[in-house]
Design a protein around this motif. Structure first.
Motif, PDB file in Angstrom:
ATOM      1  N   UNK A  15       3.925  15.414 -19.270  1.00  0.00           N
ATOM      2  CA  UNK A  15       3.764  16.789 -19.750  1.00  0.00           C
ATOM      3  C   UNK A  15       2.886  17.531 -18.761  1.00  0.00           C
ATOM      4  N   UNK A  16       2.958  18.853 -18.823  1.00  0.00           N
ATOM      5  CA  UNK A  16       2.124  19.690 -17.972  1.00  0.00           C
ATOM      6  C   UNK A  16       0.732  19.795 -18.581  1.00  0.00           C
ATOM      7  N   UNK A  17      -0.182  20.349 -17.831  1.00  0.00           N
ATOM      8  CA  UNK A  17      -1.548  20.554 -18.341  1.00  0.00           C
ATOM      9  C   UNK A  17      -1.526  21.452 -19.577  1.00  0.00           C
ATOM     10  N   UNK A  18      -0.724  22.502 -19.541  1.00  0.00           N
ATOM     11  CA  UNK A  18      -0.640  23.417 -20.678  1.00  0.00           C
ATOM     12  C   UNK A  18      -0.080  22.712 -21.919  1.00  0.00           C
ATOM     13  N   UNK A  19       0.929  21.865 -21.711  1.00  0.00           N
ATOM     14  CA  UNK A  19       1.489  21.115 -22.833  1.00  0.00           C
ATOM     15  C   UNK A  19       0.477  20.112 -23.382  1.00  0.00           C
ATOM     16  N   UNK A  20      -0.317  19.520 -22.505  1.00  0.00           N
ATOM     17  CA  UNK A  20      -1.353  18.585 -22.953  1.00  0.00           C
ATOM     18  C   UNK A  20      -2.399  19.313 -23.773  1.00  0.00           C
TER      19      UNK A  20
ATOM     20  N   UNK B 278       0.830  -1.213   0.000  1.00  0.00           N
ATOM     21  CA  UNK B 278       0.000   0.000   0.000  1.00  0.00           C
ATOM     22  C   UNK B 278       0.860   1.258   0.000  1.00  0.00           C
ATOM     23  N   UNK B 279       1.942   1.247   0.793  1.00  0.00           N
ATOM     24  CA  UNK B 279       2.847   2.401   0.806  1.00  0.00           C
ATOM     25  C   UNK B 279       3.495   2.590  -0.558  1.00  0.00           C
ATOM     26  N   UNK B 280       3.890   1.476  -1.184  1.00  0.00           N
ATOM     27  CA  UNK B 280       4.523   1.541  -2.497  1.00  0.00           C
ATOM     28  C   UNK B 280       3.539   2.089  -3.534  1.00  0.00           C
ATOM     29  N   UNK B 281       2.295   1.632  -3.493  1.00  0.00           N
ATOM     30  CA  UNK B 281       1.284   2.110  -4.439  1.00  0.00           C
ATOM     31  C   UNK B 281       1.010   3.602  -4.238  1.00  0.00           C
ATOM     32  N   UNK B 282       0.944   4.028  -2.982  1.00  0.00           N
ATOM     33  CA  UNK B 282       0.712   5.446  -2.704  1.00  0.00           C
ATOM     34  C   UNK B 282       1.879   6.295  -3.198  1.00  0.00           C
ATOM     35  N   UNK B 283       3.081   5.812  -3.009  1.00  0.00           N
ATOM     36  CA  UNK B 283       4.262   6.537  -3.497  1.00  0.00           C
ATOM     37  C   UNK B 283       4.254   6.608  -5.022  1.00  0.00           C
ATOM     38  N   UNK B 284       3.909   5.510  -5.650  1.00  0.00           N
ATOM     39  CA  UNK B 284       3.855   5.472  -7.123  1.00  0.00           C
ATOM     40  C   UNK B 284       2.792   6.448  -7.631  1.00  0.00           C
ATOM     41  N   UNK B 285       1.657   6.521  -6.941  1.00  0.00           N
ATOM     42  CA  UNK B 285       0.606   7.451  -7.346  1.00  0.00           C
ATOM     43  C   UNK B 285       1.052   8.899  -7.174  1.00  0.00           C
ATOM     44  N   UNK B 286       1.810   9.185  -6.119  1.00  0.00           N
ATOM     45  CA  UNK B 286       2.312  10.549  -5.926  1.00  0.00           C
ATOM     46  C   UNK B 286       3.277  10.940  -7.030  1.00  0.00           C
ATOM     47  N   UNK B 287       4.014   9.975  -7.555  1.00  0.00           N
ATOM     48  CA  UNK B 287       5.010  10.268  -8.578  1.00  0.00           C
ATOM     49  C   UNK B 287       4.411  10.262  -9.983  1.00  0.00           C
ATOM     50  N   UNK B 288       3.189   9.746 -10.147  1.00  0.00           N
ATOM     51  CA  UNK B 288       2.568   9.636 -11.459  1.00  0.00           C
ATOM     52  C   UNK B 288       2.177  11.018 -11.968  1.00  0.00           C
ATOM     53  N   UNK B 289       2.540  11.349 -13.204  1.00  0.00           N
ATOM     54  CA  UNK B 289       2.147  12.647 -13.750  1.00  0.00           C
ATOM     55  C   UNK B 289       0.655  12.658 -14.092  1.00  0.00           C
ATOM     56  N   UNK B 290       0.102  13.843 -14.233  1.00  0.00           N
ATOM     57  CA  UNK B 290      -1.308  13.948 -14.607  1.00  0.00           C
ATOM     58  C   UNK B 290      -1.524  13.630 -16.083  1.00  0.00           C
ATOM     59  N   UNK B 291      -0.550  13.974 -16.922  1.00  0.00           N
ATOM     60  CA  UNK B 291      -0.686  13.810 -18.368  1.00  0.00           C
ATOM     61  C   UNK B 291       0.609  13.265 -18.946  1.00  0.00           C
ATOM     62  N   UNK B 292       0.495  12.438 -19.969  1.00  0.00           N
ATOM     63  CA  UNK B 292       1.676  11.931 -20.673  1.00  0.00           C
ATOM     64  C   UNK B 292       1.393  11.918 -22.169  1.00  0.00           C
ATOM     65  N   UNK B 293       2.459  12.104 -22.938  1.00  0.00           N
ATOM     66  CA  UNK B 293       2.360  11.930 -24.382  1.00  0.00           C
ATOM     67  C   UNK B 293       3.102  10.651 -24.744  1.00  0.00           C
ATOM     68  N   UNK B 294       2.522   9.938 -25.678  1.00  0.00           N
ATOM     69  CA  UNK B 294       3.123   8.690 -26.139  1.00  0.00           C
ATOM     70  C   UNK B 294       3.777   8.948 -27.489  1.00  0.00           C
TER      71      UNK B 294
END
Length: 117
Positions: A88-93, A44-60
């Motif tokens: 990417x940031x929200x503006x870049x998205x 659970x701690x690992x999943x929470x840490x991974x979620x904190x590090x996950x960006x809001x937006x990504x480009x493929x």
């Protein structure tokens, strides 16, 4: 008391050994339960840490790593599978959508960004 009968001391020593064995087994079982709960808590701690590090937006990016193929939300399973994504940031998205980068059909980042065609 017959000659072959165990003495009271022998019976008490035997009872002590039985109780000790049962206690050791019970403690071992409790230790296993504790280990399972510790693993769950760590996951659970690992999943929470991974979620904190996950960006809001990504480009493929495409296979050539130059062209942008898709815009995804950061938690999109399709983006995670590709391995060719960059945050990417929200503006870049928003800018990517304005430049006709297609939005992922699975996570629909255009809907979340408020950009509908």
């Amino acid at each position: 008391m017959s000659e072959n009968s165990p003495s009271r001391l022998d019976l008490l020593c035997f009872a002590r050994r039985v109780v000790q064995q049962q206690a050791e087994r019970s403690l071992a079982e409790i230790d296993r339960w504790i280990a399972v709960e510790e693993r769950k808590a760590a996951a659970l701690r690992h999943a929470a840490e991974r979620d904190r590090q996950r960006p809001d937006w990504v480009v493929q990016y495409g296979l050539n790593r130059r062209n942008i193929d898709w815009l995804h939300r950061g938690d999109c399973w399709a983006a995670a599978k590709s391995g060719r994504c960059r945050p990417v940031t929200r503006e870049q998205a928003l800018d990517a959508l304005r430049h006709d980068v297609p939005a992922c059909t699975h996570c629909q980042p255009d809907t979340e960004l408020g950009v509908l065609e």
